[in-house]
Design a protein around this motif. Structure first.
Motif, PDB file in Angstrom:
ATOM      1  N   GLY A 751       0.916  -1.513   0.057  1.00 26.90           N
ATOM      2  CA  GLY A 751      -0.276   0.199   0.001  1.00 26.90           C
ATOM      3  C   GLY A 751       0.818   0.675  -0.465  1.00 26.90           C
ATOM      4  N   VAL A 752       1.984   1.291  -0.392  1.00 31.13           N
ATOM      5  CA  VAL A 752       2.618   1.951  -0.277  1.00 31.13           C
ATOM      6  C   VAL A 752       2.631   2.837  -1.641  1.00 31.13           C
ATOM      7  CG1 VAL A 752       5.636   3.130  -0.101  1.00 31.13           C
ATOM      8  CG2 VAL A 752       4.199   1.034   1.395  1.00 31.13           C
ATOM      9  N   SER A 753       2.740   4.317  -1.431  1.00 33.39           N
ATOM     10  CA  SER A 753       2.005   4.916  -2.573  1.00 33.39           C
ATOM     11  C   SER A 753       3.057   6.738  -2.598  1.00 33.39           C
ATOM     12  CB  SER A 753       0.547   5.706  -2.835  1.00 33.39           C
ATOM     13  OG  SER A 753       0.554   6.834  -1.418  1.00 33.39           O
ATOM     14  N   SER A 754       4.185   7.029  -2.148  1.00 31.83           N
ATOM     15  CA  SER A 754       4.723   7.180  -2.415  1.00 31.83           C
ATOM     16  C   SER A 754       5.773   6.633  -3.165  1.00 31.83           C
ATOM     17  CB  SER A 754       5.420   8.118  -0.620  1.00 31.83           C
ATOM     18  OG  SER A 754       4.940   8.001   0.341  1.00 31.83           O
ATOM     19  N   PRO A 755       6.005   7.898  -4.011  1.00 34.24           N
ATOM     20  CA  PRO A 755       6.911   7.938  -5.217  1.00 34.24           C
ATOM     21  C   PRO A 755       8.447   7.825  -4.478  1.00 34.24           C
ATOM     22  CG  PRO A 755       6.442   9.976  -5.707  1.00 34.24           C
ATOM     23  CD  PRO A 755       5.576   9.486  -5.017  1.00 34.24           C
ATOM     24  N   GLU A 756       8.836   8.217  -3.543  1.00 35.59           N
ATOM     25  CA  GLU A 756      10.580   8.349  -2.724  1.00 35.59           C
ATOM     26  C   GLU A 756      10.617   6.419  -2.956  1.00 35.59           C
ATOM     27  OE1 GLU A 756       9.244  12.218  -2.824  1.00 35.59           O
ATOM     28  OE2 GLU A 756       8.638  10.166  -2.612  1.00 35.59           O
ATOM     29  N   ALA A 757       9.805   6.084  -2.291  1.00 39.66           N
ATOM     30  CA  ALA A 757       9.633   4.671  -1.893  1.00 39.66           C
ATOM     31  C   ALA A 757      10.711   3.676  -2.843  1.00 39.66           C
ATOM     32  CB  ALA A 757       8.974   3.691  -0.904  1.00 39.66           C
ATOM     33  N   TYR A 758       9.818   3.960  -4.402  1.00 42.10           N
ATOM     34  CA  TYR A 758      10.251   3.613  -5.600  1.00 42.10           C
ATOM     35  C   TYR A 758      11.386   3.798  -6.771  1.00 42.10           C
ATOM     36  CZ  TYR A 758       5.479   1.849  -5.268  1.00 42.10           C
ATOM     37  OH  TYR A 758       4.085   1.715  -4.479  1.00 42.10           O
ATOM     38  N   THR A 759      11.479   5.047  -6.081  1.00 39.72           N
ATOM     39  CA  THR A 759      12.571   5.919  -7.049  1.00 39.72           C
ATOM     40  C   THR A 759      14.003   6.110  -6.484  1.00 39.72           C
ATOM     41  OG1 THR A 759      11.879   7.930  -6.085  1.00 39.72           O
ATOM     42  CG2 THR A 759      11.273   6.876  -8.431  1.00 39.72           C
ATOM     43  N   LEU A 790      19.947  11.587 -10.449  1.00 34.18           N
ATOM     44  CA  LEU A 790      19.345  12.820  -9.771  1.00 34.18           C
ATOM     45  C   LEU A 790      17.763  12.873 -10.430  1.00 34.18           C
ATOM     46  CD1 LEU A 790      22.984  14.893  -9.780  1.00 34.18           C
ATOM     47  CD2 LEU A 790      21.325  13.504  -7.074  1.00 34.18           C
ATOM     48  N   SER A 791      17.834  12.171 -11.071  1.00 34.49           N
ATOM     49  CA  SER A 791      16.493  13.077 -12.078  1.00 34.49           C
ATOM     50  C   SER A 791      14.832  11.878 -11.762  1.00 34.49           C
ATOM     51  CB  SER A 791      16.857  12.923 -13.270  1.00 34.49           C
ATOM     52  OG  SER A 791      17.472  14.330 -13.567  1.00 34.49           O
ATOM     53  N   ALA A 792      16.005  10.399 -11.305  1.00 36.72           N
ATOM     54  CA  ALA A 792      15.016   9.509 -10.884  1.00 36.72           C
ATOM     55  C   ALA A 792      14.256   9.786  -9.951  1.00 36.72           C
ATOM     56  CB  ALA A 792      15.883   8.505 -10.458  1.00 36.72           C
ATOM     57  N   THR A 793      15.018  10.249  -8.852  1.00 33.97           N
ATOM     58  CA  THR A 793      14.228  11.321  -7.207  1.00 33.97           C
ATOM     59  C   THR A 793      13.322  11.918  -7.810  1.00 33.97           C
ATOM     60  OG1 THR A 793      15.299   9.095  -6.534  1.00 33.97           O
ATOM     61  CG2 THR A 793      13.910  11.151  -4.706  1.00 33.97           C
ATOM     62  N   MET A 794      14.175  12.916  -7.572  1.00 39.29           N
ATOM     63  CA  MET A 794      13.560  14.679  -7.674  1.00 39.29           C
ATOM     64  C   MET A 794      12.484  14.611  -9.004  1.00 39.29           C
ATOM     65  SD  MET A 794      17.461  16.877  -6.939  1.00 39.29           S
ATOM     66  CE  MET A 794      18.156  16.555  -5.356  1.00 39.29           C
ATOM     67  N   LEU A 795      12.382  14.603  -9.793  1.00 39.81           N
ATOM     68  CA  LEU A 795      11.475  14.416 -10.720  1.00 39.81           C
ATOM     69  C   LEU A 795       9.879  14.292 -10.722  1.00 39.81           C
ATOM     70  CD1 LEU A 795      12.864  14.600 -14.571  1.00 39.81           C
ATOM     71  CD2 LEU A 795      12.988  16.321 -12.522  1.00 39.81           C
TER      72      LEU A 795
END
Length: 897
Positions: A751-759, A790-795
């Motif tokens: 149920g994790v929806s935060s993109p940072e957890a994936y990137t 850097l772009s994989a998480t920040m964007l």
């Protein structure tokens, strides 16, 4: 006395230097006064031919030059110093757009058409105003004048006008006949229309040809040739003929055409003056002969098509017997043209014999249709076609040539076959090739007729297998095949085998001297023989298991033979192996146990084949076979895994792990084979097949996230294991990516929806890899090293921030962007500075946006407009200074790595 010659004057065989006393082939004496005189005459004729060729070439060049100047301004001759006329252009108001010959031709055509139209109008409209005497006198006078004018016109060099007058006269002759019948002259109105016009067109055709020959005109001869098409058809219509009667009439007309053409050109062939002079020269004669041959040949083909079509659909034996008349006439015409008309081109003679062969095949097949059992009619056509094809192949082999014979002697006589075999006259060679082509085509057509039944028998188990493996309960099925289609297939295979053997023997084919045609015939025979042999048990009514076992045994036997003799005639055996194996695999789908047994057997056979063939220093074809066998072994094991899971009733996502196990095993086997000498290419093929199975296994788990996450993790670990090989270091990237994808699936399940957890895992891995690349490879820029990481998480975080009302994500993202920006400035790295600075600015705008919106809502509407205008004025006033500052900022950023 001997003289040098390129070949024997009689048979054309090369004689060598010095020539022998007698020809070694035809035994022609080559010594003595007569031989000396013959050599002299031959030399003079060669010199005359060379001179004539040069004059003809010069004539063509001069004529082409004059034609190119046809549209130029008019020229007049003036006296030259040498007495020859000089050409001086005449200036005028404009160049002429139409040449004199073109204008003359147009006037003659228009004038002739108008005269004929006037005659028709006079005959149809104004005829009744004159009595019988006046009518006859007017038409006869006009016709006589038109036909009499060409001779005096030719004397005055008005050739085109003479041709036009002759054409008008011939048209008036037909009008005379029409008018005479309409007026009832001599009781002609009581004669049937078809019969009357049959006689009239026949007389007109003969008269036109004779008139053109007598007057030395070009146009009446083709007019007579074309008009000769009508008498036989009109006569048949007058007698109430049927289809076979029309076919007979058309073929008879073609036969008369060829006979007349032969009579006209016989004197020219013998070297006497005649036909060419009568029709206006060699070019006109060649054109007329070509047109006459085309018309006669087309007419013969039309009659043959009518006869063949009627014989094929004849409703009774009596009708077949009636169809034999035009077919027999067609056979006679083709045989005479091929074997008697030596002046005909080789291709035309071969085509004539081919048409005769088709007529024989159709005649025999149409007769056998009424004496053979039901369903065997196609065999009645295939059997004579196979016999004629085999006989023609024997004739080609005996003649020593399978193509147009080379000519090197006088009068185009052949110089012998390519292998120095027995001499065959051109007529025999043309007959053999024509019969071979026609019979092979007829046999191929019979194969096309039975192809649907053969295809149905071949795919019948597959249709049952689709229903079986689809999860339903398929009904009982039967596997049957009539004997007639199989007989046609056997006849085709036998003819191909005979042709391949005879061709190889005729040209001395062997491993050291490959022949393309022999190889093509051998390969075609192999592909035809496979279904012919494997479908025989089906036609005999044997059980399904026996038929499948026969196919498997045949495939394994061929594989064993390839292993034992890898260098002998590899391609035909590989075709047989592929065909038998494909049929066995397809047929096994009708039974679950058969699938497991056949695919397992073939997997083991392919693995052994790859192992044995890759262990020897073999030609490229053998090495390619080893690679294909290795890849097939892996794929076959994958199918075996899928079939095993389906047979056991396992779900697809569980069966996927069996397929994945095969893929992992294939990767390990590839690594082991890679260390063996000479097996690198087979290792690559096995490895590629394993990757394909891994992709299939992952696809089978897509609908089940738990199984998908586990499959991705296993595949990723396997990828990292593959990366341990020195030549597969890049597999670590794939393995890492698969592991990250597995973690994403797990996070989604949690149920994790935060993109940072994936990137963030991707960012960490990418930054580590980029840093190692930058430190290990001097000159690597900051964008290739750190830009993607850097772009994989920040964007993604930046995109999520605009829809997030919480303050935590902007704070963390801003802090991270500030840190990256500071690092970029301190290390003078372009990528961290641009990415971090851009994200930091956007985070600031996001935080200031509510305040800005609130402030703009309190101000009057004119204030933002006024502020924008003042800003533009300020920028305009300090334009140069701002441009310099922007350039300095750009140069500073560009100076970073």
């Amino acid at each position: 006395m001997h003289m040098q010659s390129p070949g024997c004057p009689d048979c054309g065989i090369p004689l060598g230097s010095p020539p022998p006393a007698r020809c070694t082939r035809c035994r022609l004496p080559l010594t003595g006064p007569d031989a000396f005189a013959l050599w002299q005459v031959t030399g003079e004729l060669s010199a005359l031919d060379a001179r004539r060729q040069w004059l003809a070439q010069r004539h063509a060049e001069l004529l082409a030059a004059l034609r190119a100047r046809r549209e130029a301004p008019a020229e007049i001759p003036v006296a030259a110093s040498a007495g020859a006329p000089a050409i001086v252009p005449v200036s005028g108001p404009a160049a002429r757009e139409l040449s004199a010959p073109s204008a003359r031709t147009a006037l003659l055509i228009v004038g002739g058409v108008l005269v004929v139209v006037a005659a028709v109008v006079f005959t149809v409209v104004s005829w009744g105003r004159l009595g019988i005497g006046g009518r006859a006198a007017v038409l006869l006078a006009l016709t006589a004048c038109a036909l009499a004018l060409p001779r005096p016109l030719r004397r005055r060099q008005l050739t085109a006008t003479a041709e036009t007058s002759a054409a008008v006269g011939l048209a008036l002759v037909l009008l005379d006949g029409y008018a005479a019948r309409q007026a009832g002259l001599g009781g002609l109105d009581r004669v049937g229309a078809a019969g009357y016009w049959a006689v009239l067109t026949a007389l007109t055709a003969v008269g036109a040809a004779g008139y053109g020959w007598w007057q030395r005109l070009r146009l009446p001869l083709p007019v007579g040739l074309l008009m000769a098409r009508l008498p036989a058809l009109l006569g048949t219509a007058a007698l109430g003929g049927t289809t076979e009667d029309y076919a007979t009439a058309v073929i008879a007309t073609a036969a008369v055409d060829f006979a007349v053409l032969y009579a006209l050109t016989a004197r020219d062939t013998a070297g006497q003056a005649g036909f060419r002079e009568r029709v206006g020269g060699e070019r006109a004669a060649t054109t007329l002969v070509t047109v006459a041959r085309a018309v006669a040949g087309g007419w013969a083909l039309l009659g043959g098509a009518l006869a063949v079509g009627y014989a094929v659909v004849a409703p009774s034996p009596a009708a077949v017997v009636r169809a034999w008349v035009p077919l027999g006439l067609l056979v006679l015409l083709g045989t005479v043209l091929c074997r008697g008309f030596r002046a005909l081109p080789f291709a035309l003679r071969a085509g004539a014999e081919g048409v005769a062969a088709v007529a024989v095949i159709v005649a025999v097949g149409a007769g056998l249709r009424y004496v053979t059992p039901p369903g065997w009619a196609v065999v009645g056509y295939a059997a004579p076609a196979a016999l004629i094809a085999a006989w023609a192949a024997v004739s080609c082999a005996r003649s020593g040539r399978w193509a147009k014979p080379a000519t090197g002697g006088p009068a185009g006589e052949p110089t012998g076959g390519p292998t120095g075999g027995p001499f065959a006259p051109p007529s025999r060679a043309a007959a053999a090739l024509g019969e071979l082509a026609a019979a092979s085509t007829a046999l191929l057509l019979t194969g096309v007729v039975v192809l649907p039944k053969l295809a149905h028998a071949l795919i019948r188990p597959v249709a049952h297998g689709v229903a079986l493996w689809g999860g339903g309960h398929p009904p009982r099925w039967s596997w049957q095949l009539a004997a007639a289609p199989l007989v046609v297939l056997w006849l085709s295979a036998a003819v191909l085998a005979a042709m391949a053997g005879l061709r190889a023997r005729a040209v001395g084919d062997g491993d050291r001297h490959p022949d393309r045609l022999a190889n093509a015939l051998r390969n075609a025979q192999a592909l035809t023989a496979v279904p012919a042999v494997l479908l025989l048990p089906v036609a005999l009514g044997l059980p399904y298991a026996w038929v499948l076992a026969a196919a498997v045994v045949a495939s394994v036997a061929v594989a064993v033979d390839v292993v034992r003799r890898p260098d002998a005639a590899l391609l035909p055996r590989l075709l047989v192996l592929a065909a038998t194996g494909a049929l066995a695999l397809l047929w096994s789908s009708a039974d679950r146990a058969a699938v497991l047994a056949v695919w397992g057997t073939f997997a083991a056979s392919a693995a052994v084949l790859a192992h044995v063939l890759s262990a020897t220093a073999s030609p490229p074809a053998v090495r390619t076979t080893a690679r294909v066998a290795g890849a097939f072994a892996v794929l076959a094991l994958g199918v075996e895994a899928v079939a095993s899971g389906a047979t056991a009733g396992l779900p697809r996502h569980v069966t996927a792990f069996a397929v994945l196990a095969v893929a992992v095993t294939a990767a390990g086997a590839a690594a082991a084979w890679h260390r063996m000498p000479g097996r690198g290419q087979v290792s690559t093929a096995v490895e590629g097949a394993g990757y394909a199975l891994a992709a299939i296994a992952i696809a089978l788990t897509v609908l089940h996230p738990d199984a998908l996450s586990l499959a991705l993790a296993v595949t990723g670990v396997a990828g990292l294991a593959v990366a341990l090989r020195p030549d597969r270091r890049r597999a670590a990237l794939v393995g890492t990516g698969l592991l990250i994808a597995s973690s994403w699936v797990r996070l989604a399940l949690a149920g994790v929806s935060s993109p940072e957890a994936y990137t963030l895992p991707i960012t960490a891995a990418a930054l580590v890899v980029g840093h190692r690349r930058r430190t290990g490879t001097p000159g690597t820029g900051s964008w290739p090293a750190y830009g993607a990481g850097l772009s994989a998480t920040m964007l993604p975080g930046l995109a999520a921030m605009w829809s997030d009302e919480n303050w935590v994500r902007p704070l963390l993202l801003g802090a991270a962007a500030l840190l990256v920006t500071v690092v970029g400035v301190r290390a003078r790295l372009q990528a961290p500075l641009v990415v971090g600075g851009g994200v930091l600015v956007l985070v600031g705008l996001h935080e200031l946006a509510p305040t800005v919106v609130q402030v703009f809502g309190l101000l009057p509407r004119w204030v933002p407009v006024a502020a924008a205008g003042l800003l533009l004025l300020l920028l305009g006033a300090t334009y140069e200074k701002r441009i310099d500052e922007a350039r300095r900022l750009r140069d500073t950023v560009r100076s970073m790595t």
